[in-house]
Design a protein around this motif. Structure first.
Motif, PDB file in Angstrom:
ATOM      1  N   LEU A 238     -12.222  -0.636  10.466  1.00 33.21           N
ATOM      2  CA  LEU A 238     -11.676   0.368   9.546  1.00 33.21           C
ATOM      3  C   LEU A 238     -11.698  -0.107   8.100  1.00 33.21           C
ATOM      4  O   LEU A 238     -11.804   0.693   7.172  1.00 33.21           O
ATOM      5  CB  LEU A 238     -10.246   0.723   9.954  1.00 33.21           C
ATOM      6  N   SER A 239     -11.605  -1.429   7.904  1.00 31.53           N
ATOM      7  CA  SER A 239     -11.560  -2.000   6.550  1.00 31.53           C
ATOM      8  C   SER A 239     -12.933  -2.402   6.037  1.00 31.53           C
ATOM      9  O   SER A 239     -13.034  -2.983   4.946  1.00 31.53           O
ATOM     10  CB  SER A 239     -10.640  -3.231   6.539  1.00 31.53           C
ATOM     11  N   ASN A 240     -13.988  -2.131   6.814  1.00 28.77           N
ATOM     12  CA  ASN A 240     -15.363  -2.508   6.440  1.00 28.77           C
ATOM     13  C   ASN A 240     -15.497  -4.019   6.231  1.00 28.77           C
ATOM     14  O   ASN A 240     -16.151  -4.481   5.295  1.00 28.77           O
ATOM     15  CB  ASN A 240     -15.812  -1.767   5.175  1.00 28.77           C
ATOM     16  N   LEU A 241     -14.867  -4.776   7.111  1.00 36.10           N
ATOM     17  CA  LEU A 241     -14.967  -6.232   7.054  1.00 36.10           C
ATOM     18  C   LEU A 241     -15.919  -6.731   8.137  1.00 36.10           C
ATOM     19  O   LEU A 241     -16.295  -5.985   9.046  1.00 36.10           O
ATOM     20  CB  LEU A 241     -13.584  -6.866   7.229  1.00 36.10           C
ATOM     21  N   LYS A 242     -16.296  -7.999   8.057  1.00 33.92           N
ATOM     22  CA  LYS A 242     -17.214  -8.578   9.036  1.00 33.92           C
ATOM     23  C   LYS A 242     -16.464  -8.845  10.329  1.00 33.92           C
ATOM     24  O   LYS A 242     -15.559  -9.679  10.391  1.00 33.92           O
ATOM     25  CB  LYS A 242     -17.806  -9.875   8.485  1.00 33.92           C
ATOM     26  N   ILE A 243     -16.879  -8.158  11.379  1.00 27.98           N
ATOM     27  CA  ILE A 243     -16.159  -8.255  12.639  1.00 27.98           C
ATOM     28  C   ILE A 243     -16.370  -9.593  13.326  1.00 27.98           C
ATOM     29  O   ILE A 243     -15.538 -10.051  14.116  1.00 27.98           O
ATOM     30  CB  ILE A 243     -16.580  -7.086  13.564  1.00 27.98           C
ATOM     31  N   GLY A 252      -9.497  -6.284   2.714  1.00 33.74           N
ATOM     32  CA  GLY A 252     -10.088  -4.946   2.768  1.00 33.74           C
ATOM     33  C   GLY A 252      -9.040  -3.882   2.565  1.00 33.74           C
ATOM     34  O   GLY A 252      -7.877  -4.168   2.237  1.00 33.74           O
ATOM     35  N   GLN A 253      -9.426  -2.639   2.804  1.00 32.80           N
ATOM     36  CA  GLN A 253      -8.507  -1.528   2.624  1.00 32.80           C
ATOM     37  C   GLN A 253      -9.014  -0.309   3.373  1.00 32.80           C
ATOM     38  O   GLN A 253     -10.202  -0.165   3.633  1.00 32.80           O
ATOM     39  CB  GLN A 253      -8.321  -1.182   1.151  1.00 32.80           C
ATOM     40  N   PHE A 254      -8.101   0.569   3.749  1.00 25.87           N
ATOM     41  CA  PHE A 254      -8.460   1.888   4.269  1.00 25.87           C
ATOM     42  C   PHE A 254      -7.239   2.784   4.139  1.00 25.87           C
ATOM     43  O   PHE A 254      -6.161   2.344   3.707  1.00 25.87           O
ATOM     44  CB  PHE A 254      -8.990   1.839   5.708  1.00 25.87           C
ATOM     45  N   THR A 255      -7.399   4.061   4.471  1.00 23.35           N
ATOM     46  CA  THR A 255      -6.338   5.050   4.292  1.00 23.35           C
ATOM     47  C   THR A 255      -6.037   5.722   5.623  1.00 23.35           C
ATOM     48  O   THR A 255      -6.944   5.997   6.401  1.00 23.35           O
ATOM     49  CB  THR A 255      -6.760   6.117   3.259  1.00 23.35           C
ATOM     50  N   VAL A 256      -4.754   5.979   5.876  1.00 19.54           N
ATOM     51  CA  VAL A 256      -4.353   6.704   7.073  1.00 19.54           C
ATOM     52  C   VAL A 256      -3.564   7.940   6.672  1.00 19.54           C
ATOM     53  O   VAL A 256      -3.034   8.036   5.558  1.00 19.54           O
ATOM     54  CB  VAL A 256      -3.496   5.829   8.018  1.00 19.54           C
ATOM     55  N   LEU A 257      -3.479   8.895   7.594  1.00 21.06           N
ATOM     56  CA  LEU A 257      -2.747  10.136   7.367  1.00 21.06           C
ATOM     57  C   LEU A 257      -1.549  10.159   8.309  1.00 21.06           C
ATOM     58  O   LEU A 257      -1.706  10.136   9.529  1.00 21.06           O
ATOM     59  CB  LEU A 257      -3.649  11.341   7.628  1.00 21.06           C
ATOM     60  N   VAL A 258      -0.344  10.149   7.750  1.00 25.46           N
ATOM     61  CA  VAL A 258       0.887  10.198   8.541  1.00 25.46           C
ATOM     62  C   VAL A 258       1.706  11.389   8.066  1.00 25.46           C
ATOM     63  O   VAL A 258       2.086  11.457   6.896  1.00 25.46           O
ATOM     64  CB  VAL A 258       1.700   8.894   8.392  1.00 25.46           C
ATOM     65  N   ASP A 259       1.952  12.340   8.988  1.00 25.28           N
ATOM     66  CA  ASP A 259       2.704  13.552   8.644  1.00 25.28           C
ATOM     67  C   ASP A 259       2.099  14.245   7.428  1.00 25.28           C
ATOM     68  O   ASP A 259       2.805  14.632   6.473  1.00 25.28           O
ATOM     69  CB  ASP A 259       4.175  13.212   8.375  1.00 25.28           C
ATOM     70  N   ASP A 260       0.770  14.384   7.453  1.00 28.16           N
ATOM     71  CA  ASP A 260       0.021  15.071   6.387  1.00 28.16           C
ATOM     72  C   ASP A 260       0.129  14.377   5.036  1.00 28.16           C
ATOM     73  O   ASP A 260      -0.133  14.974   3.994  1.00 28.16           O
ATOM     74  CB  ASP A 260       0.492  16.529   6.234  1.00 28.16           C
ATOM     75  N   GLN A 261       0.526  13.109   5.024  1.00 27.32           N
ATOM     76  CA  GLN A 261       0.623  12.348   3.787  1.00 27.32           C
ATOM     77  C   GLN A 261      -0.283  11.127   3.853  1.00 27.32           C
ATOM     78  O   GLN A 261      -0.191  10.334   4.776  1.00 27.32           O
ATOM     79  CB  GLN A 261       2.076  11.894   3.540  1.00 27.32           C
ATOM     80  N   GLU A 262      -1.188  10.992   2.874  1.00 23.67           N
ATOM     81  CA  GLU A 262      -2.087   9.841   2.854  1.00 23.67           C
ATOM     82  C   GLU A 262      -1.344   8.579   2.429  1.00 23.67           C
ATOM     83  O   GLU A 262      -0.585   8.594   1.468  1.00 23.67           O
ATOM     84  CB  GLU A 262      -3.262  10.086   1.899  1.00 23.67           C
ATOM     85  N   ILE A 263      -1.577   7.499   3.161  1.00 24.32           N
ATOM     86  CA  ILE A 263      -0.995   6.203   2.827  1.00 24.32           C
ATOM     87  C   ILE A 263      -2.123   5.183   2.719  1.00 24.32           C
ATOM     88  O   ILE A 263      -2.913   5.015   3.653  1.00 24.32           O
ATOM     89  CB  ILE A 263       0.023   5.754   3.895  1.00 24.32           C
ATOM     90  N   ASP A 264      -2.223   4.548   1.567  1.00 25.33           N
ATOM     91  CA  ASP A 264      -3.239   3.519   1.358  1.00 25.33           C
ATOM     92  C   ASP A 264      -2.774   2.213   1.990  1.00 25.33           C
ATOM     93  O   ASP A 264      -1.617   1.816   1.850  1.00 25.33           O
ATOM     94  CB  ASP A 264      -3.497   3.308  -0.136  1.00 25.33           C
ATOM     95  N   LEU A 265      -3.693   1.528   2.673  1.00 29.66           N
ATOM     96  CA  LEU A 265      -3.386   0.257   3.316  1.00 29.66           C
ATOM     97  C   LEU A 265      -4.241  -0.838   2.716  1.00 29.66           C
ATOM     98  O   LEU A 265      -5.442  -0.662   2.507  1.00 29.66           O
ATOM     99  CB  LEU A 265      -3.650   0.341   4.826  1.00 29.66           C
TER     100      LEU A 265
END
Length: 586
Positions: A238-243, A252-265
């Protein structure tokens, strides 16, 4: 509340009255009104707060002869909660308490509902013993745990061979896989409990998941070690890192949707003794106040800062340890001055909160965009205000000072223990004292403490606490009742007590599942130093941080520790919190 007959209601009311838990005259008055309007008497008494839902549930349990449990007084681990799926718990309002003698103890609202009891028993394929609890208690428990961890449990049931296969074969870790569901469940739980960080930590034989809530880490679950490779691999994908890279740290970073609200990780993965540790920072700007007053800055500190940001050029610097809210303070100050008439450019790593009307630049070291190179570029973009996320090296410090000298207002942060510590730190970076003295407007030191919850009780301070309060803020407190209003306004805290050698009335939060330790949310402790001519002379003389702070205190600076004690006296936080966060400060 379960549906009760009039006879049962009468018996419950009589029991509560016999125990002295309600006023007899008031109860009879409301009872007459309810009967005239054909309304349930107990419901009316609860709605008017004459009695509580818990009192009715407890009395009902006594009358019908079943055990009672008050859920607010207990903590139930995740393994026990997972015995009944979350949707089933919510449907019949039941919470598993634990197993004993081959039976699962279950708290329910309607213990007389045989169909619901049979349904749960068949669902888990085990006999159950029912306990009575209030509807409020069970709903709060359901809200606290936000459903079940079925996704995590399904991942745990993977065999060693399946976990190993998931690690080596990226295609097996798809969106609907048990590992993906497990990660989604963990992230959702962290977001709903307003956690700032998730720590996934491998041990020799297990995997620990902890969340940092209000600055304090809490363990939420322990998983088998076999889950670790697939879970870390999913995060890397999810973070586009080397597995397949396990030897060096990766970010790295990615975004999730919780209760219709985007949260950056923001993801940080590091190799440790028993595998790879993952720390996930959750950046949710919806839960963060961007108003400096609501963050806890008040009185003299607030006035100093607001005066400092009114100047057309110079530097405003804030300092503190990691996680002390420095960046949030800078965002709040920028929010104060933001307008269509000025060009504000920021250089951050990472861009934590996206703001309209601000030109925000993300540092990218791999592409050659560092704080230093980015700052050079910013100064060619005709900015009025520049925010540099952090001054980490001499080059960045020098460029920031030059920007302030050439007519820009510069905001930035440093890692020092106090406001006064900023000045010798910049001198150590090679900044000439006369340049530093002529560019600094105001420096800020800050820490974060947990706020006491609204449900609280008052108590008299102990002899040791009273002595400590008087030693730290005795010279700041009102000397008599006539000066309370004036001193409270000056310091920014309403209703400060008169200096007392005997005791002070302090607040203590009520401990509950929702507010562990009696705390909810955080507030800042602040100290500010205005760099006037006297402070400038100290800088040129290469004075120590202690010398500078001593001079600042004679000019009215309230230290972070003093600010913390004032917040204690105002009922915002506790002595324990101030001692935990600011015990190293004078």
């Amino acid at each position: 509340m379960a549906l009760l007959t009039k006879d049962a209601e009468e018996r419950i009311i009589n029991l509560l009255l016999s125990e002295g838990l309600a006023d007899q005259n008031l109860v009879y008055t409301i009872k007459q009104e309810a009967e005239m309007n054909d309304k349930p008497v107990l419901t009316e008494l609860i709605n008017r707060k004459i009695i509580s839902d818990d009192m009715v549930a407890h009395a009902t349990a006594i009358i019908i002869g079943v055990p009672y449990v008050e859920l607010k007084n207990i903590t139930i681990d995740q393994d026990t909660l997972a015995r009944i799926p979350g949707d089933a718990s919510a449907r019949v309002l039941a919470i598993p308490l634990g197993e004993k003698d081959g039976m699962l103890n279950v708290a329910m609202v309607d213990v007389t509902n045989v169909q619901a009891t049979d349904y749960l028993s068949n669902l888990i394929n085990q006999p159950i013993r029912v306990w009575m609890s209030s509807e409020r208690g069970i709903r709060e428990m359901l809200e606290q745990y936000h459903g079940d961890f079925s996704g995590v449990k399904e991942a745990v049931r993977e065999t060693d061979e399946e976990a190993a296969e998931a690690q080596s074969n990226v295609k097996t870790i798809v969106q609907d896989s048990p590992i993906s569901k497990a990660l989604t469940t963990i992230l959702s739980y962290a977001a709903k409990t307003k956690a700032s960080d998730i720590h996934i930590e491998p041990l020799e034989d297990s995997l620990i998941i902890r969340c940092r809530v209000d600055g304090v880490l809490r363990k939420i679950m322990e998983l088998p070690k076999t889950v670790a490779p697939a879970l870390v691999s999913r995060i890397k994908i999810l973070s586009n890192l080397k597995i397949d890279e396990h030897r060096i740290p990766q970010d790295g970073q990615f975004t999730v949707l919780v209760d219709d609200q985007e949260i950056d990780l923001r993801i940080a993965i590091s190799p440790v003794t028993w595998g790879e540790q993952v720390v996930i920072r959750l950046l949710d700007k919806t839960g963060v106040s961007m108003e400096i007053e609501k963050m806890g800055m008040s009185g003299r500190a607030l006035r100093d800062v607001l005066e400092g940001i009114k100047k057309p050029n110079g530097m405003i610097l804030t300092s503190g340890p990691t996680g002390s809210g420095k960046s949030t303070t800078l965002y709040a100050l920028i929010q104060q001055i933001k307008s269509e008439e000025i060009n504000i450019v920021t250089l951050e790593d990472p861009v934590e909160y996206k703001m309209d009307g601000i030109n925000q630049i993300q540092v990218n070291v791999d592409a050659g965009l560092t704080f230093a190179s980015g700052l050079r570029s910013i100064l060619r973009q005709d900015p009025d205000v520049v925010m540099v996320g952090e001054i980490r090296d001499s080059e960045t410090a020098g460029l920031a000072v030059q920007a302030a000298l050439t007519g820009h207002l510069v905001f930035s942060t440093l890692h020092t223990n106090s406001a006064a510590g900023i000045l010798p730190r910049l001198l150590d970076m090679g900044i000439e004292p006369f340049l530093l003295a002529s560019t600094l407007n105001v420096v800020i030191g800050q820490r974060l403490v947990r706020r006491i919850t609204e449900k609280r009780e008052m108590y008299k301070s102990t002899e040791i606490e009273t002595e400590g309060i008087n030693e730290i803020v005795g010279n700041l407190l009102p000397k008599d009742k006539d000066s309370v209003a004036e001193v409270s306004e000056d310091l920014g805290y309403s209703g400060l007590p008169v200096k007392n050698d005997d005791y002070y009335m302090l607040a203590r939060g009520m401990n509950s599942k929702e507010t562990p330790g009696g705390y909810s949310g955080r507030a800042g402790l602040y100290e500010t130093i205005v760099v006037d001519e006297d402070i400038q002379k100290k800088i040129i003389e290469h004075a120590t941080a202690n010398d500078i702070m001593r001079l600042a205190k004679t000019k009215g600076t309230v230290t972070m520790r003093q600010d913390g004690i004032l917040k204690v006296l105002s009922g915002i936080t506790s002595m324990e919190e101030v001692n935990r966060v600011a015990s190293d400060l004078s």
